[in-house]
Design an enzyme around this catalytic site. Sequence first.
Site, PDB file in Angstrom:
ATOM      1  N   HIS A 240      22.990 -13.622  -3.655  1.00  0.00           N
ATOM      2  CA  HIS A 240      22.913 -12.494  -4.565  1.00  0.00           C
ATOM      3  C   HIS A 240      24.132 -11.586  -4.414  1.00  0.00           C
ATOM      4  CE1 HIS A 240      18.281 -12.984  -4.066  1.00  0.00           C
ATOM      5  NE2 HIS A 240      18.752 -13.789  -4.997  1.00  0.00           N
TER       6      HIS A 240
ATOM      7  N   LYS B 277      26.730  -3.902   1.050  1.00  0.00           N
ATOM      8  CA  LYS B 277      25.457  -3.944   1.780  1.00  0.00           C
ATOM      9  C   LYS B 277      25.728  -3.943   3.274  1.00  0.00           C
ATOM     10  CE  LYS B 277      23.445  -7.067  -1.645  1.00  0.00           C
ATOM     11  NZ  LYS B 277      22.876  -8.397  -1.884  1.00  0.00           N
TER      12      LYS B 277
ATOM     13  N   TYR C  67      18.238  -3.834   4.011  1.00  0.00           N
ATOM     14  CA  TYR C  67      19.499  -3.727   3.289  1.00  0.00           C
ATOM     15  C   TYR C  67      19.777  -2.244   3.051  1.00  0.00           C
ATOM     16  CZ  TYR C  67      17.879  -8.316   1.477  1.00  0.00           C
ATOM     17  OH  TYR C  67      17.388  -9.584   1.323  1.00  0.00           O
TER      18      TYR C  67
ATOM     19  N   ASP D  74      16.125 -18.015  -8.043  1.00  0.00           N
ATOM     20  CA  ASP D  74      17.178 -18.553  -7.179  1.00  0.00           C
ATOM     21  C   ASP D  74      17.348 -20.059  -7.382  1.00  0.00           C
ATOM     22  OD1 ASP D  74      17.707 -16.059  -6.152  1.00  0.00           O
ATOM     23  OD2 ASP D  74      16.645 -16.382  -4.263  1.00  0.00           O
TER      24      ASP D  74
END
Length: 191
Positions: free
Chosen positions: A62, A72, A132, A169
């Site tokens: 991602h 991130k 995250y 995904d």
Amino acid sequence: MDVVETTVPGAFVFTPRQIRDERGAFFEAFRDDQVEAATGRPFRPEQINYSVSRRNTLRGIHGVAVPPGQAKYVTCVRGALRDIVVDLRVGSPTFGAHHVTSLDAGSARCVYVPDGVGHGFLSLTDDACICYVVSTRHVPGTQIDINPLDPDLALPWEFDEPPLMSEKDATAPGVHAALAAGSLANWHDVR
């Protein structure tokens, strides 16, 4: 804090120094000044996310379109994960290169993922929880998804059986399709 740049330029592994005694441990998991010193860029969190996964769950790859982009700072707060970052920046000298980091709650290791770099992980334990800390709020429609099993990337997930994946995904395009669609960030725009 020990800081090491990965094989993907701009992505770093941070390992906090832990103070341990008979009670347990204490450590600083994140300091914006240390992240900025390592990356050369300010990192100001705007959102914190968690995901909890059962063993053999594969999430990713991602990223977020630029703009708005999204850096991130990820860590495993429970269990263990095989974390992979992938250079998806068009024109980068390491486009398509990846770096693998073992993340687990005991090590307190963290990975900094810069704008334009993809991220994913395989949970190695049941009830694995990843945190995250991200530089931008979620903006619907800006997520970039790359199939984590794309043979052109050949990422070393090292699972023993087919992983549990979301339909999103599993059906995401490969890196070459994303490149052809023009959805990936340009190396010069995110350096």
